[in-house]
Write a protein that holds these residues in place. Structure first.
Motif: not given
Ligand SMILES: Nc1nc2c(ncn2[C@@H]2O[C@H](COP(=O)(O)OP(=O)(O)OP(=O)(O)O)[C@@H](O)[C@H]2O)c(=O)[nH]1
Length: 348
Positions: A76, A92, A170-171, A174, A178, A216, A218, A220-221, A234, A241, A245, A256
């Motif tokens: 994603q 989410k 929301y940040c 990214g 990212d 969790d 990582k 992406s969190n 997260d 959540r 999954r 993960r």
């Molecule tokens: N710009 C921005 N992107 C976000 C934010 N939170 C999440 N994302 C993006 O959305 C993607 C999906 O977020 P989640 O649905 O939490 O999934 P994930 O973190 O990849 O994996 P899980 O937490 O394990 O579900 C992340 O990989 C980020 O690229 C945010 O606050 N701001």
């Protein structure tokens, strides 16, 4: 084991009445609970065809404001956003059915109050209670109370149909993942150091809070706000959540695990859903490695025995003044968040 104990403070009728009414008031208020009608998706109402989410079986598909699917390969790339009380929030999806039974809520609150008032000196017992009575309400209440510069704010949970979800700060820049994958971001050593600094501060605060561990952690969190401040996101919502999954044999599922400590991997299904503090520090070490190499987790580990792609997962990550050693069979050697903070000279 401790159920029959009469809590000393609660034996006094005055205290009992006060505690009772306080718990009743907390339950009645449920300040973390968000009404679906208060979530405004940009230009669209809260429905399936506009910005938001749809659900297919256990799979949740995310849609951007223009309705385009946001999955790219197995990954994603964005998160749906909405406005809640004037703030832009990440939305989410959570479990379809979250049952809130009032008697259960009161009981959970009561037991938690007992644990905190009576068992405070014996932390291990308190932990037992906290784990045992963790519930949606209890956890959401805790999350709403957490405010820290390096933790994304939890705005609340909407349990109403059609789309139960949690709302998180929301940040806009990214996720850390990212940013690390985007060559347009030039990361000098000061910025890399400040990213690590932010994670340690957020993690350390989380470990000292009632949430206790992330479970969790990582790249992406970890999300980055408009001032390039990193915030851990997260935390504390895994239980909510869980049903969203991915399938167990999917690439995303196994990916993960790249941040999961070996001792937790070995526990399989019995691993605590909220992880452990040592497990978080292990995950942090993997993130440090990602920040240093910018080539994803586990890239360039010279010894195949150390890589999860090889035989046995373990990692050694060094950077500047901060060094965190993580070894496969001895999780007790994994430093605590505060040790890592001290080693990195981050106590200020
Ligand atoms: N710009 C921005 N992107 C976000 C934010 N939170 C999440 N994302 C993006 O959305 C993607 C999906 O977020 P989640 O649905 O939490 O999934 P994930 O973190 O990849 O994996 P899980 O937490 O394990 O579900 C992340 O990989 C980020 O690229 C945010 O606050 N701001």
């Amino acid at each position: 084991m401790t159920e029959g104990w009469p809590p000393l403070t609660l034996q006094c009728p005055g205290v009992r009445v006060k505690v009772h009414y306080k718990l009743e008031a907390e339950i009645a208020s449920m300040t973390w609970r968000v009404c679906a009608c208060d979530i405004k998706f940009p230009n669209k109402s809260y429905n399936k065809t506009g910005g938001g989410m749809t659900r297919r079986g256990s799979q949740v598909t995310l849609y951007s404001e223009d309705g385009v699917s946001l999955f790219e390969g197995n990954r994603q790339v964005f998160v749906p956003t909405a406005l809640y009380k004037g703030a832009k929030v990440a939305v989410k999806a959570i479990a379809d059915k979250v049952e809130l039974n009032r008697t259960l809520l009161l009981e959970l609150k009561r037991e938690h109050a007992k644990a905190l008032t009576v068992l405070r000196p014996w932390l291990w017992l308190e932990q037992l209670f906290v784990q045992r009575f963790t519930s949606v309400t209890f956890r959401c209440g805790q999350l709403k109370d957490i405010h820290h510069d390096h933790l994304a704010r939890f705005y609340g949970a909407c349990l109403d149909p059609p789309m139960p979800c949690v709302l998180i700060e929301y940040c806009p820049k990214g996720s850390l993942q990212d940013i690390l994958e985007n060559d347009q971001f030039k990361l000098d050593s000061m910025f890399r150091y400040s990213l690590m600094h932010d994670i340690i501060k957020g993690m350390s605060y989380l470990h000292s809070s009632e949430v206790r561990s992330h479970g969790d952690l990582k790249s992406s969190n970890c999300v980055v706000d408009s001032r390039f401040v990193l915030k851990i996101t997260d935390f504390g919502i895994h239980r909510l959540r869980e049903v969203c999954r991915e399938e167990e044999d999917s690439h995303a599922y196994w990916r993960r695990k790249l941040w999961t400590a070996p001792e937790l991997l070995r526990m399989g299904q019995d691993a605590p859903l909220d992880g452990t503090q040592k497990g978080d520090v292990y995950s942090f070490a993997i993130i440090v490695h990602e920040i240093v190499t910018r080539e994803g987790p586990w890239s360039g580990i010279p010894d195949p025995d150390m890589s999860p792609y090889g035989k046995s997962p373990s990692a050694l990550a060094y950077t500047g003044t901060l060094s965190v050693r993580v070894t496969e069979r001895v999780p007790r050697h994994t430093p605590a968040a505060d040790d890592a903070k001290a080693r990195g000279g981050l106590n200020s």
